[in-house]
Design an enzyme around this catalytic site. Structure first.
Site, PDB file in Angstrom:
ATOM      1  N   ASN A   6       0.862  -1.185   0.000  1.00  0.00           N
ATOM      2  CA  ASN A   6       0.000   0.000   0.000  1.00  0.00           C
ATOM      3  C   ASN A   6       0.900   1.237   0.000  1.00  0.00           C
ATOM      4  O   ASN A   6       1.667   1.444   0.934  1.00  0.00           O
ATOM      5  CB  ASN A   6      -0.865  -0.057   1.270  1.00  0.00           C
ATOM      6  CG  ASN A   6      -1.806   1.122   1.357  1.00  0.00           C
ATOM      7  OD1 ASN A   6      -1.415   2.231   1.026  1.00  0.00           O
ATOM      8  ND2 ASN A   6      -3.014   0.875   1.799  1.00  0.00           N
ATOM      9  N   HIS A   9       1.035   5.996   1.851  1.00  0.00           N
ATOM     10  CA  HIS A   9       1.880   6.766   2.779  1.00  0.00           C
ATOM     11  C   HIS A   9       2.925   7.609   2.034  1.00  0.00           C
ATOM     12  O   HIS A   9       3.379   8.625   2.537  1.00  0.00           O
ATOM     13  CB  HIS A   9       2.556   5.818   3.770  1.00  0.00           C
ATOM     14  CG  HIS A   9       1.579   4.879   4.420  1.00  0.00           C
ATOM     15  ND1 HIS A   9       0.740   5.263   5.435  1.00  0.00           N
ATOM     16  CD2 HIS A   9       1.280   3.580   4.163  1.00  0.00           C
ATOM     17  CE1 HIS A   9      -0.014   4.238   5.790  1.00  0.00           C
ATOM     18  NE2 HIS A   9       0.284   3.209   5.022  1.00  0.00           N
ATOM     19  N   HIS A  42      -5.474   3.791  -1.902  1.00  0.00           N
ATOM     20  CA  HIS A  42      -6.801   4.059  -1.334  1.00  0.00           C
ATOM     21  C   HIS A  42      -7.202   5.480  -1.717  1.00  0.00           C
ATOM     22  O   HIS A  42      -6.682   6.447  -1.153  1.00  0.00           O
ATOM     23  CB  HIS A  42      -6.738   3.895   0.198  1.00  0.00           C
ATOM     24  CG  HIS A  42      -8.050   4.116   0.881  1.00  0.00           C
ATOM     25  ND1 HIS A  42      -8.206   3.939   2.232  1.00  0.00           N
ATOM     26  CD2 HIS A  42      -9.269   4.475   0.418  1.00  0.00           C
ATOM     27  CE1 HIS A  42      -9.465   4.195   2.570  1.00  0.00           C
ATOM     28  NE2 HIS A  42     -10.116   4.541   1.479  1.00  0.00           N
ATOM     29  N   ARG A  44      -9.306   8.145  -1.184  1.00  0.00           N
ATOM     30  CA  ARG A  44     -10.297   8.562  -0.189  1.00  0.00           C
ATOM     31  C   ARG A  44     -11.178   9.677  -0.726  1.00  0.00           C
ATOM     32  O   ARG A  44     -10.757  10.446  -1.599  1.00  0.00           O
ATOM     33  CB  ARG A  44      -9.580   9.070   1.070  1.00  0.00           C
ATOM     34  CG  ARG A  44      -9.086   7.966   1.962  1.00  0.00           C
ATOM     35  CD  ARG A  44      -8.499   8.539   3.240  1.00  0.00           C
ATOM     36  NE  ARG A  44      -8.291   7.477   4.197  1.00  0.00           N
ATOM     37  CZ  ARG A  44      -9.181   7.115   5.113  1.00  0.00           C
ATOM     38  NH1 ARG A  44     -10.327   7.757   5.234  1.00  0.00           N
ATOM     39  NH2 ARG A  44      -8.934   6.120   5.930  1.00  0.00           N
ATOM     40  N   ARG A  48      -6.971  12.754   0.732  1.00  0.00           N
ATOM     41  CA  ARG A  48      -5.924  13.250   1.635  1.00  0.00           C
ATOM     42  C   ARG A  48      -4.540  12.677   1.325  1.00  0.00           C
ATOM     43  O   ARG A  48      -3.538  13.228   1.705  1.00  0.00           O
ATOM     44  CB  ARG A  48      -6.299  13.001   3.087  1.00  0.00           C
ATOM     45  CG  ARG A  48      -6.037  11.595   3.587  1.00  0.00           C
ATOM     46  CD  ARG A  48      -6.108  11.568   5.093  1.00  0.00           C
ATOM     47  NE  ARG A  48      -7.467  11.521   5.548  1.00  0.00           N
ATOM     48  CZ  ARG A  48      -7.906  10.667   6.490  1.00  0.00           C
ATOM     49  NH1 ARG A  48      -7.085   9.829   7.054  1.00  0.00           N
ATOM     50  NH2 ARG A  48      -9.166  10.654   6.862  1.00  0.00           N
ATOM     51  N   GLU A  69      -8.462   0.621  -3.421  1.00  0.00           N
ATOM     52  CA  GLU A  69      -9.306   0.610  -2.208  1.00  0.00           C
ATOM     53  C   GLU A  69     -10.231   1.795  -2.269  1.00  0.00           C
ATOM     54  O   GLU A  69      -9.794   2.906  -2.603  1.00  0.00           O
ATOM     55  CB  GLU A  69      -8.400   0.799  -0.990  1.00  0.00           C
ATOM     56  CG  GLU A  69      -8.255  -0.390  -0.112  1.00  0.00           C
ATOM     57  CD  GLU A  69      -7.381  -0.043   1.067  1.00  0.00           C
ATOM     58  OE1 GLU A  69      -7.676   0.929   1.777  1.00  0.00           O
ATOM     59  OE2 GLU A  69      -6.380  -0.731   1.246  1.00  0.00           O
ATOM     60  N   THR A  99      -6.819   6.152   9.953  1.00  0.00           N
ATOM     61  CA  THR A  99      -6.697   5.091   8.963  1.00  0.00           C
ATOM     62  C   THR A  99      -7.999   4.291   9.014  1.00  0.00           C
ATOM     63  O   THR A  99      -8.876   4.590   9.818  1.00  0.00           O
ATOM     64  CB  THR A  99      -5.464   4.202   9.252  1.00  0.00           C
ATOM     65  OG1 THR A  99      -5.367   3.190   8.242  1.00  0.00           O
ATOM     66  CG2 THR A  99      -5.547   3.555  10.616  1.00  0.00           C
ATOM     67  N   THR A 100      -8.134   3.279   8.137  1.00  0.00           N
ATOM     68  CA  THR A 100      -9.384   2.518   8.092  1.00  0.00           C
ATOM     69  C   THR A 100      -9.558   1.769   9.416  1.00  0.00           C
ATOM     70  O   THR A 100      -8.808   0.849   9.712  1.00  0.00           O
ATOM     71  CB  THR A 100      -9.357   1.516   6.913  1.00  0.00           C
ATOM     72  OG1 THR A 100      -8.857   2.196   5.770  1.00  0.00           O
ATOM     73  CG2 THR A 100     -10.749   0.983   6.625  1.00  0.00           C
ATOM     74  N   GLU A 150     -10.906  -9.387   2.362  1.00  0.00           N
ATOM     75  CA  GLU A 150      -9.626  -9.084   3.010  1.00  0.00           C
ATOM     76  C   GLU A 150      -9.917  -8.980   4.496  1.00  0.00           C
ATOM     77  O   GLU A 150     -10.732  -8.157   4.930  1.00  0.00           O
ATOM     78  CB  GLU A 150      -9.043  -7.769   2.485  1.00  0.00           C
ATOM     79  CG  GLU A 150      -7.721  -7.427   3.181  1.00  0.00           C
ATOM     80  CD  GLU A 150      -7.009  -6.210   2.589  1.00  0.00           C
ATOM     81  OE1 GLU A 150      -7.133  -5.976   1.370  1.00  0.00           O
ATOM     82  OE2 GLU A 150      -6.336  -5.508   3.355  1.00  0.00           O
ATOM     83  N   HIS A 190      -3.591  -4.868   7.411  1.00  0.00           N
ATOM     84  CA  HIS A 190      -3.746  -3.726   8.318  1.00  0.00           C
ATOM     85  C   HIS A 190      -2.922  -3.936   9.583  1.00  0.00           C
ATOM     86  O   HIS A 190      -3.171  -4.868  10.334  1.00  0.00           O
ATOM     87  CB  HIS A 190      -5.204  -3.448   8.712  1.00  0.00           C
ATOM     88  CG  HIS A 190      -5.412  -1.977   8.993  1.00  0.00           C
ATOM     89  ND1 HIS A 190      -4.948  -1.390  10.126  1.00  0.00           N
ATOM     90  CD2 HIS A 190      -5.983  -0.991   8.249  1.00  0.00           C
ATOM     91  CE1 HIS A 190      -5.241  -0.091  10.085  1.00  0.00           C
ATOM     92  NE2 HIS A 190      -5.854   0.177   8.948  1.00  0.00           N
TER      93      HIS A 190
END
Ligand code: PXP
Length: 236
Positions: A6, A9, A42, A44, A48, A69, A99-100, A150, A190
């Site tokens: 992922n 970041h 992801h 969003r 962000r 995602e 975070t999620t 997942e 995660h």
């Protein structure tokens, strides 16, 4: 077991200055060259970290799979159909969360999820549902026609090394077994890191782990290539 990275970041760091560095596409390529079999972004609602343009470019330029995602919204459904990633992973999204935080409540919105994923599946996009390791959500996920779930490993990751580790690990093990019994393929992710990831091997037939924060954190000290290589060896 495969490793998906992922790279959100990387975009978070870039956005801190508003410039072009570090480049999420370059990061994706380094991840691929060092063992990643998919790249997760992801997108969003508040953009962000990863932005629309990142997803468009990464989807064209990477040589492995793009896993997009996203939340279950009309806007995201339309974007997925336009970008046509290899897979989408549906997640819950709250504006204020860091975070999620939890899994998608599939059982509580079964028809909505079925309606949402139908056009995605028709377009040939693999659908995965990010859920907590609980029986109710697994069984509901099987009813949607999604190919993958997942499993949210956040609670296991937090509990690792504590008295709760065994309980949280067993929840993952049990959920994975039920899911496979119902014909679902199972990914997990995660909070996984270089210390706690080893127990994922005790869960039979996990397909892919999606890992971000620990790899990008280690990359600051050892370089992204080494950080991915090291995690790849642990996951393999
Ligand atoms: N899988 C999903 C569905 C996520 O939302 C995240 C976090 O963005 C991850 C995996 C990766 O989590 P982490 O960054 O803690 O490794």
């Amino acid at each position: 077991m495969l490793l998906g990275v992922n790279i959100d970041h990387v975009a978070t760091l870039r956005n801190a200055r508003g410039g072009i560095d570090p480049d999420p596409l370059l990061a994706s390529k380094i991840c691929e060259q060092n063992g990643a079999t998919s790249i997760t972004t992801h997108l969003r609602e508040d953009r962000r970290h990863i932005k629309d343009n990142d997803v468009a470019i990464i989807s064209k330029e990477i040589s492995t799979r793009l896993n997009l995602e996203m939340a279950v919204t009309t806007e995201m459904g339309e974007i997925a159909l336009k970008i046509n990633p290899h897979s989408v992973c549906l997640v819950p999204e709250k504006r204020q969360e860091v975070t999620t935080e939890g899994g998608l409540n599939v059982a509580g919105q079964l028809n909505k999820i079925i309606n949402f994923i139908t056009p995605l599946k028709e377009a040939g996009i693999v659908v995965s549902l990010f859920i907590d390791p609980c029986e109710e959500q697994v069984i509901a996920s099987a009813k949607t026609g999604a190919e993958f779930i997942e499993l949210h490993t956040g609670k296991y990751s937090l509990a690792y090394g504590s008295l709760d580790e065994e309980k949280e690990f067993n929840n993952l093990l049990h959920a994975s077994k039920i899911a496979q019994h119902y014909g679902l393929k199972v990914n997990a992710g995660h909070g996984l890191n270089y210390q706690n990831v080893h127990r994922m091997h005790e869960i039979p037939n996990l397909y892919e782990l999606n890992i971000g924060h620990s790899i990008i954190s280690r990359a600051i000290f050892s370089g992204l290539d080494n950080a991915v290589k090291e995690m790849y060896e642990l996951v393999k």
